[in-house]
Design an enzyme around this catalytic site. Structure first.
Site, PDB file in Angstrom:
ATOM      1  N   LYS A   1     -15.130  -9.924  -8.839  1.00 27.88           N
ATOM      2  CA  LYS A   1     -13.758 -10.087  -9.331  1.00 27.88           C
ATOM      3  C   LYS A   1     -13.840 -11.001 -10.548  1.00 27.88           C
ATOM      4  O   LYS A   1     -14.779 -11.779 -10.691  1.00 27.88           O
ATOM      5  CB  LYS A   1     -12.918 -10.782  -8.264  1.00 27.88           C
ATOM      6  CG  LYS A   1     -12.807  -9.996  -6.964  1.00 27.88           C
ATOM      7  CD  LYS A   1     -11.585  -9.128  -6.989  1.00 27.88           C
ATOM      8  CE  LYS A   1     -11.474  -8.278  -5.749  1.00 27.88           C
ATOM      9  NZ  LYS A   1     -10.410  -7.284  -5.856  1.00 27.88           N
TER      10      LYS A   1
ATOM     11  N   TYR B   1     -23.565  10.860 -17.766  1.00 23.77           N
ATOM     12  CA  TYR B   1     -24.448  11.000 -18.928  1.00 23.77           C
ATOM     13  C   TYR B   1     -25.863  10.581 -18.585  1.00 23.77           C
ATOM     14  O   TYR B   1     -26.096   9.833 -17.643  1.00 23.77           O
ATOM     15  CB  TYR B   1     -23.906  10.275 -20.158  1.00 23.77           C
ATOM     16  CG  TYR B   1     -23.613   8.801 -20.005  1.00 23.77           C
ATOM     17  CD1 TYR B   1     -22.388   8.369 -19.503  1.00 23.77           C
ATOM     18  CD2 TYR B   1     -24.546   7.842 -20.394  1.00 23.77           C
ATOM     19  CE1 TYR B   1     -22.107   7.015 -19.375  1.00 23.77           C
ATOM     20  CE2 TYR B   1     -24.271   6.493 -20.281  1.00 23.77           C
ATOM     21  CZ  TYR B   1     -23.056   6.087 -19.760  1.00 23.77           C
ATOM     22  OH  TYR B   1     -22.790   4.758 -19.637  1.00 23.77           O
TER      23      TYR B   1
ATOM     24  N   ARG C   1     -20.207   7.491 -14.262  1.00 27.74           N
ATOM     25  CA  ARG C   1     -19.131   6.507 -14.402  1.00 27.74           C
ATOM     26  C   ARG C   1     -17.933   6.957 -13.569  1.00 27.74           C
ATOM     27  O   ARG C   1     -17.316   7.979 -13.839  1.00 27.74           O
ATOM     28  CB  ARG C   1     -18.727   6.305 -15.855  1.00 27.74           C
ATOM     29  CG  ARG C   1     -17.948   4.995 -15.958  1.00 27.74           C
ATOM     30  CD  ARG C   1     -17.236   4.771 -17.274  1.00 27.74           C
ATOM     31  NE  ARG C   1     -18.117   4.871 -18.388  1.00 27.74           N
ATOM     32  CZ  ARG C   1     -17.826   5.584 -19.490  1.00 27.74           C
ATOM     33  NH1 ARG C   1     -16.691   6.210 -19.598  1.00 27.74           N
ATOM     34  NH2 ARG C   1     -18.687   5.639 -20.481  1.00 27.74           N
TER      35      ARG C   1
ATOM     36  N   LEU D   1       0.836  -1.202   0.000  1.00 30.44           N
ATOM     37  CA  LEU D   1       0.000   0.000   0.000  1.00 30.44           C
ATOM     38  C   LEU D   1       0.873   1.254   0.000  1.00 30.44           C
ATOM     39  O   LEU D   1       0.652   2.188  -0.768  1.00 30.44           O
ATOM     40  CB  LEU D   1      -0.925  -0.013   1.232  1.00 30.44           C
ATOM     41  CG  LEU D   1      -1.782   1.239   1.423  1.00 30.44           C
ATOM     42  CD1 LEU D   1      -2.826   1.372   0.328  1.00 30.44           C
ATOM     43  CD2 LEU D   1      -2.479   1.227   2.783  1.00 30.44           C
ATOM     44  N   ALA D   2       1.889   1.248   0.853  1.00 35.75           N
ATOM     45  CA  ALA D   2       2.761   2.416   0.960  1.00 35.75           C
ATOM     46  C   ALA D   2       3.474   2.683  -0.372  1.00 35.75           C
ATOM     47  O   ALA D   2       3.509   3.810  -0.862  1.00 35.75           O
ATOM     48  CB  ALA D   2       3.781   2.197   2.075  1.00 35.75           C
ATOM     49  N   LYS D   3       4.021   1.610  -0.956  1.00 37.13           N
ATOM     50  CA  LYS D   3       4.783   1.779  -2.199  1.00 37.13           C
ATOM     51  C   LYS D   3       3.905   2.213  -3.363  1.00 37.13           C
ATOM     52  O   LYS D   3       4.270   3.033  -4.177  1.00 37.13           O
ATOM     53  CB  LYS D   3       5.411   0.432  -2.592  1.00 37.13           C
ATOM     54  CG  LYS D   3       6.639   0.084  -1.804  1.00 37.13           C
ATOM     55  CD  LYS D   3       7.337  -1.117  -2.409  1.00 37.13           C
ATOM     56  CE  LYS D   3       6.453  -2.357  -2.373  1.00 37.13           C
ATOM     57  NZ  LYS D   3       7.161  -3.618  -2.573  1.00 37.13           N
TER      58      LYS D   3
ATOM     59  N   LYS E   1     -14.911  -1.710 -14.412  1.00 38.99           N
ATOM     60  CA  LYS E   1     -15.852  -0.587 -14.453  1.00 38.99           C
ATOM     61  C   LYS E   1     -16.486  -0.359 -13.093  1.00 38.99           C
ATOM     62  O   LYS E   1     -16.845  -1.306 -12.393  1.00 38.99           O
ATOM     63  CB  LYS E   1     -16.937  -0.895 -15.466  1.00 38.99           C
ATOM     64  CG  LYS E   1     -17.686   0.354 -15.896  1.00 38.99           C
ATOM     65  CD  LYS E   1     -18.975   0.052 -16.613  1.00 38.99           C
ATOM     66  CE  LYS E   1     -18.774  -0.371 -18.048  1.00 38.99           C
ATOM     67  NZ  LYS E   1     -20.063  -0.568 -18.726  1.00 38.99           N
TER      68      LYS E   1
ATOM     69  N   HIS F   1     -16.800   0.642   0.086  1.00 38.55           N
ATOM     70  CA  HIS F   1     -16.787   1.510  -1.094  1.00 38.55           C
ATOM     71  C   HIS F   1     -18.177   1.721  -1.705  1.00 38.55           C
ATOM     72  O   HIS F   1     -18.610   2.836  -1.933  1.00 38.55           O
ATOM     73  CB  HIS F   1     -15.856   0.947  -2.171  1.00 38.55           C
ATOM     74  CG  HIS F   1     -14.469   0.614  -1.690  1.00 38.55           C
ATOM     75  ND1 HIS F   1     -13.873   1.289  -0.654  1.00 38.55           N
ATOM     76  CD2 HIS F   1     -13.563  -0.308  -2.106  1.00 38.55           C
ATOM     77  CE1 HIS F   1     -12.653   0.788  -0.460  1.00 38.55           C
ATOM     78  NE2 HIS F   1     -12.449  -0.181  -1.329  1.00 38.55           N
TER      79      HIS F   1
ATOM     80  N   LYS G   1     -12.285   9.566  -4.849  1.00 37.95           N
ATOM     81  CA  LYS G   1     -12.378   9.518  -6.318  1.00 37.95           C
ATOM     82  C   LYS G   1     -13.203  10.697  -6.833  1.00 37.95           C
ATOM     83  O   LYS G   1     -14.216  11.069  -6.242  1.00 37.95           O
ATOM     84  CB  LYS G   1     -13.000   8.195  -6.761  1.00 37.95           C
ATOM     85  CG  LYS G   1     -12.054   7.014  -6.522  1.00 37.95           C
ATOM     86  CD  LYS G   1     -12.575   5.740  -7.139  1.00 37.95           C
ATOM     87  CE  LYS G   1     -11.769   4.546  -6.695  1.00 37.95           C
ATOM     88  NZ  LYS G   1     -10.659   4.198  -7.583  1.00 37.95           N
TER      89      LYS G   1
HETATM   90  C1  BG6 Z   1      -9.629  -2.323  -2.398  1.00 37.20           C
HETATM   91  C2  BG6 Z   1      -9.920  -3.792  -2.415  1.00 37.20           C
HETATM   92  O1  BG6 Z   1     -10.171  -1.723  -1.260  1.00 37.20           O
HETATM   93  O2  BG6 Z   1     -10.187  -1.713  -3.544  1.00 37.20           O
HETATM   94  C3  BG6 Z   1      -9.416  -4.431  -3.682  1.00 37.20           C
HETATM   95  O3  BG6 Z   1      -9.294  -4.413  -1.306  1.00 37.20           O
HETATM   96  C4  BG6 Z   1      -9.926  -3.684  -4.898  1.00 37.20           C
HETATM   97  O4  BG6 Z   1      -9.789  -5.787  -3.760  1.00 37.20           O
HETATM   98  C5  BG6 Z   1      -9.674  -2.201  -4.762  1.00 37.20           C
HETATM   99  O5  BG6 Z   1      -9.242  -4.198  -6.027  1.00 37.20           O
HETATM  100  C6  BG6 Z   1     -10.308  -1.422  -5.888  1.00 37.20           C
HETATM  101  O6  BG6 Z   1      -9.876  -0.095  -5.856  1.00 37.20           O
HETATM  102  P1  BG6 Z   1      -9.746   0.722  -7.190  1.00 37.20           P
HETATM  103  O7  BG6 Z   1      -9.359   2.090  -6.746  1.00 37.20           O
HETATM  104  O8  BG6 Z   1      -8.718   0.046  -8.023  1.00 37.20           O
HETATM  105  O9  BG6 Z   1     -11.088   0.680  -7.861  1.00 37.20           O
END
Ligand code: BG6
Length: 491
Positions: free
Chosen positions: A343, A383, A375, A17-19, A349, A245, A187
């Site tokens: 997944k 749109y 989107r 995550l850091a990198k 998308k 999310h 985002k």
């Molecule tokens: C992360 C999940 O929180 O979000 C990942 O652990 C997922 O599995 C990722 O791939 C998706 O994030 P982004 O910004 O690529 O849409």
């Protein structure tokens, strides 16, 4: 804003995550002039690393703008001057004391007292969140400036464990000091939802059950969980991206208008709307796991269970889910909010589709429903599916788009990465795009009973399968149709 200077400590500095996210975001903030003048960045991790190795690691994923190669390289070299590294353990007071001593003697001695701020960014696995937070609080807490601690999911695995984590962290840092990241809130198109809803009069009167038939929030990734089997199998798609999310996106779409754009006003409304959502009913779920596509063309993709990093070869963890949430308030009663995530699907998308009702007494039989599409990625766009007279001598109705595709409209504007935007919010002390403790609890409450049933392999849970690279389980089209989604629109 943070007055004076800041030391940003990245804990878990040698991790992915850091990198991949934290350091590149810090570099972009530096490049764009957003880091306070006196900023130092200290990487902290268990691994002993030479300064050169550390620099190599944390700058590996930083992308430079090729059009301006020399200037960019110079900026990167300058940025490297801000970077330090300290190796230490996660559970020894002495290690944090050494960190504190280093910051005080090497970095803070020239900073004005009262402005010696510290930001602790925890790019760490959940098992060490609390011990690290404790170590920092006891031994490295700034007494001459503000403290901020940035944490990232997973925040527990269910309501109970999340409450426990909030309680433990809450004993160490105050809520205003804590920044819980949900990177979807950084985002661009997610940040845009409130602006679109609350600054355009055309939406205020139609944004409710009278005019909206159903809402879908979709997350698709074209790759599986290869290599992440260990983590993923413990969490599954619902905990991985839906409880956080997608639900955040839903809250922004569904919440009432906040009394101001103040962070607490926004978060109050999110919590309120989440509290109107009952726990998900198993009947309102469709779960799936991907299987390999051994006979497919080209790449032979492995199924979820065939991933070598997966220990439990008969795992029933879902890699796909479609879940329907109902909001029991005056605005939304009866409107299904369909969250879909998977997944190993056919494309990458993330989008929101708000499908309006049919026109009453429609004069034009071929007119389709209006649909507003946001989107999120890739290629940010907004749109509206819209009916129009076929231009020319025909009176036929055709469906077209009122189209705000960002790359056509905002040609000179670079869209920041979510982490860049969120880190700047931390420096500015703006909590709007971070998850509050009560919000987290309200979110877990919705998912926990279903998750427990899945974990216990309850007989009522049915798991479908779908092929790697497909649109998802075959049952999906019927499932969304059942909740009123009209797919004739989806082209
Ligand atoms: C992360 C999940 O929180 O979000 C990942 O652990 C997922 O599995 C990722 O791939 C998706 O994030 P982004 O910004 O690529 O849409």
């Amino acid at each position: 804003e943070l007055q004076g200077s800041v030391t940003i400590v990245v804990l878990g500095a040698s991790g992915d995550l850091a990198k991949k996210k934290t350091y590149p975001a810090l570099f972009r903030l530096y490049r764009n002039g957003f880091l306070p003048k006196n900023t130092h960045i200290v990487g902290y991790a268990r691994t002993k690393l030479s300064h050169a190795d550390y620099l190599d690691r944390v700058t590996h994923y930083i992308k430079l703008n090729k059009d301006n190669a020399q200037a960019e390289q110079d900026l990167l070299d300058e940025f490297k001057q801000l970077l330090y590294y300290q190796a230490g353990s996660y559970d020894q007071d002495a290690s944090y004391q050494a960190l504190d001593a280093f910051i005080k003697s090497q970095l803070e001695s020239t900073m004005a007292p009262g402005q010696r701020n510290r930001v602790f960014y925890m790019a760490l696995p959940p098992s060490v969140f609390v011990p690290v937070a404790r170590g920092l609080r006891r031994n490295a807490y700034a007494t001459e400036g503000a403290n901020r601690i940035v944490v990232e999911k997973p925040f527990g695995k269910d309501l109970e464990s999340s409450n426990q984590l909030s309680k433990d962290l809450g004993q160490l840092f105050t809520e205003p000091e804590i920044y819980r990241i949900d990177h979807y809130l950084g985002k661009e198109m997610v940040k845009n939802v409130m602006t679109v809803r609350f600054s355009n009069v055309i939406f205020s009167h139609v944004w409710n059950r009278m005019y909206i038939d159903n809402v879908q929030v979709t997350f698709k990734e074209p790759f599986g969980t290869e290599g992440r089997g260990g983590y993923f199998d413990e969490f599954g798609i619902i905990r991985d991206v839906m409880q956080n999310h997608l639900l955040q996106v839903l809250s922004l779409i569904a919440m009432e208008r906040p009394i101001s754009t103040d962070a607490e006003a926004i978060r109050d409304e999110k919590v309120k709307v989440l509290k109107c959502i009952p726990p998900i009913d198993i009947q309102d779920s469709l779960l799936g796991q991907y299987v390999g596509d051994a006979n497919g063309e080209g790449d032979k993709k492995l199924g979820y269970l065939e991933d070598p990093t997966l220990k439990n070869k008969s795992s029933l963890t879902p890699t796909f889910a479609a879940l329907v949430l109902w909001i029991q308030n005056e605005r939304w009663e009866g409107v299904p909010f369909i969250l879909k995530a998977g997944k190993a699907l056919d494309s990458a998308k993330v989008e929101v589709r708000i499908q309006f009702r049919n026109v009453a007494g429609n004069l034009y039989k071929s007119a389709a429903r209006n649909e507003l599409v946001i989107r999120v990625q890739p290629d940010e766009a907004l749109y509206m599916k819209f009916n129009n007279k076929m231009p020319g001598l025909s009176y036929q109705t055709i469906q077209t788009d009122l189209d705000l595709t960002y790359e056509n409209r905002y040609t000179d504007l670079a869209i920041p990465d979510a982490y860049e935007s969120l880190l700047l919010d931390v420096l500015r002390n703006d909590h709007s795009n971070f998850v509050r403790d009560d919000e987290l609890g309200a979110a877990w409450r919705i998912f926990t009973p279903l998750l427990h049933k899945i974990d216990q392999h309850d007989a009522a849970i049915k798991m479908t399968s779908y092929k790697y690279g497909s649109r998802g389980p075959d049952e999906l089209d019927d499932f969304v149709r059942k909740y009123g989604y009209d797919r004739s629109n989806a082209h």
